[in-house]
Design an enzyme around this catalytic site. Structure first.
Site, PDB file in Angstrom:
ATOM      1  CG  ASN A 132      45.180  -9.661  88.442  1.00  0.00           C
ATOM      2  OD1 ASN A 132      45.395  -8.569  89.303  1.00  0.00           O
ATOM      3  ND2 ASN A 132      44.972 -10.703  88.913  1.00  0.00           N
TER       4      ASN A 132
ATOM      5  CG  ASP B  78      44.012 -15.785  95.554  1.00  0.00           C
ATOM      6  OD1 ASP B  78      44.477 -14.802  94.161  1.00  0.00           O
ATOM      7  OD2 ASP B  78      44.720 -16.780  94.987  1.00  0.00           O
TER       8      ASP B  78
ATOM      9  CG  HIS C 283      35.774 -13.837  90.083  1.00  0.00           C
ATOM     10  ND1 HIS C 283      35.989 -12.798  89.516  1.00  0.00           N
ATOM     11  CD2 HIS C 283      36.782 -14.137  91.177  1.00  0.00           C
ATOM     12  CE1 HIS C 283      36.856 -13.511  89.628  1.00  0.00           C
ATOM     13  NE2 HIS C 283      37.745 -13.715  89.980  1.00  0.00           N
TER      14      HIS C 283
HETATM   15 ZN   LIG Z   1      47.651 -16.037  91.580  1.00  0.00          ZN
END
Ligand SMILES: [Zn+2]
Length: 428
Positions: A90, A303, A307
């Site tokens: 992503n 994960d 940010h």
């Molecule tokens: Zn995810």
């Protein structure tokens, strides 16, 4: 030719011994080895683990380099004892073509600190409506085997079925971010007593469990491999347990933060605790620990979701979802799973190295520490206690949920293909 002698290390929890690394390969293992020309690393008191492999990392490049780059994320990975990471798709542009995955793969090689394996998107632009170039990504130099729209759920069952059918041809796996979109519109935290008290929109466990239940049935129907990302509820563990008992080819991961943190932390309204899937209840924490111990959950995956501060230092509802995790993963697993007696070091090696490498079909990583194997080794000192601070992080971002917490143990050294990337707890 580079030689290192790791002195008095406990190989995956065994009696102290020496490990000689010669030109990238483990050349000899045994007590009292002669150092010869080798650089001696004092490993007394440390556990030698196979280099850790992360199946779920967000490196943010291309597109969000202020949060992380392939290089800064590789540094964070090495600091945490990893020698391989899978970079999620992503990014911007999305890694949905051979061109983008090859770019990420090349950046990983240039950084040269860990093996970077790009994950390919399942659908074009992560939009959920048309399959991405799965075959071209698999055939590319990056040899993609893991496909995921992570961050978004592949919610259309027809698309999910087609994706499973497609990757079956080259032994790929679909890694599903299980989140029913309609049940989680504008959701902010786990749905339960605390969301009610705080007045934040709840995220019901069933939104995760319904997708997992559907997809294990689809995987069974197609006969393809399915992997469930960041499983977070007791009910999800039960569904995976049932699916495995039926022989369905499903694997599952849990994050370090879901092994230790609960939704009670949200009462602070500190967005550092805002994550997708959300922090759940203590009963869920107990269930995922038990699932990881008995092998229902195959692996720990970070994960790692960096940010920049402007996306986290704001009010809860406006803040981004995600936490960093590469640098603290092994400490959390040690604290929650090893010190509690739930698993031993052999099982840590399995859950954090052998099994994730196998799911990703990475043949050069996740190998046992044995003569002739590539020297990917992490030395972990279990006898220290560390108060985590955001400032000590080598990631480009500071959104660790563990700041101020005490975790047990620390990574002393990491060897990537025989070369030290971390020594004395510091990046080389
Ligand atoms: Zn995810």
């Amino acid at each position: 030719m580079s030689q290192y002698l790791l002195k008095d290390v406990s190989v995956v929890g065994g009696a102290p011994t020496d490990v000689l690394i010669n030109d990238g390969v483990i050349a000899e293992i045994g007590a009292g080895l002669n150092a010869g020309e080798a650089t001696v690393i004092d490993g007394s008191g440390t556990i030698a683990l196979p280099g850790l492999v992360d199946l779920h990392t967000h490196l943010r490049q291309p597109g969000k380099e202020e949060a992380e780059t392939v290089l800064s994320g590789s540094r964070a990975a090495a600091a945490g004892g990893f020698t391989s990471v899978h970079a999620m798709a992503n990014t911007n542009p999305v890694a949905d073509t051979a061109g983008v995955v090859e770019q990420v793969w090349r950046l990983g090689n240039e950084a040269g600190l860990v093996d970077v394996r790009p994950v390919g998107a399942v659908t074009r632009g992560l939009e959920g409506s048309a399959l991405a170039e799965l075959g071209a990504m698999a055939d590319s130099v990056a040899q993609v085997r893991v496909f995921s729209d992570d961050g978004k759920c592949v919610h259309d069952p027809v698309i999910m079925r087609r994706a499973l059918e497609y990757v079956k041809a080259f032994d790929g796996v679909i890694a599903q971010h299980a989140q029913e979109p309609k049940l989680t519109e504008d959701s902010q935290m786990n749905e339960g007593i605390i969301s009610g008290q705080l007045g934040l929109r709840g995220w019901p466990a069933v939104a995760e469990e319904a997708i997992i239940a559907r997809d294990v049935l689809l995987a069974d129907h197609v006969g393809a491999r399915l992997h469930i990302c960041h499983l977070s509820t007791a009910g999800s563990v039960e569904i995976i347990r049932w699916a495995k008992s039926r022989g369905i080819k499903v694997t599952a991961e849990v994050t370090p933060h879901h092994l230790i943190l609960t939704d009670e932390l949200v009462t602070s309204y500190n967005p550092v605790f805002k994550v997708n899937p959300p922090l759940r209840t203590q009963a869920d924490v107990e269930a995922v620990r038990e699932g990881l111990a008995d092998g229902t959950i195959d692996i720990v995956a970070t994960d790692h979701a960096p940010h920049p501060s402007q996306d986290k230092d704001c009010e809860w509802v406006a803040a981004a979802f995600g936490m960093t995790g590469l640098e603290t993963a092994l400490q959390v697993v040690h604290t929650t799973m090893v010190k509690t007696g739930l698993i031993n070091w052999q099982q840590v090696a399995d859950r954090m190295s052998y099994a994730p490498a196998n799911i990703g079909r990475v043949t050069t990583q996740g190998q046992a520490i044995a003569v002739g194997a590539p020297a990917n080794i992490t030395l972990f000192n279990p006898n220290t206690e560390v108060v985590i601070t955001a400032e000590q992080s080598v990631s480009a971002s500071r959104n660790t949920p563990f700041a101020g917490m005490k975790l047990a143990g620390s990574v002393q050294a990491t060897f990537f293909n025989g070369r030290p990337t971390v020594l004395d707890g510091k990046l080389v």
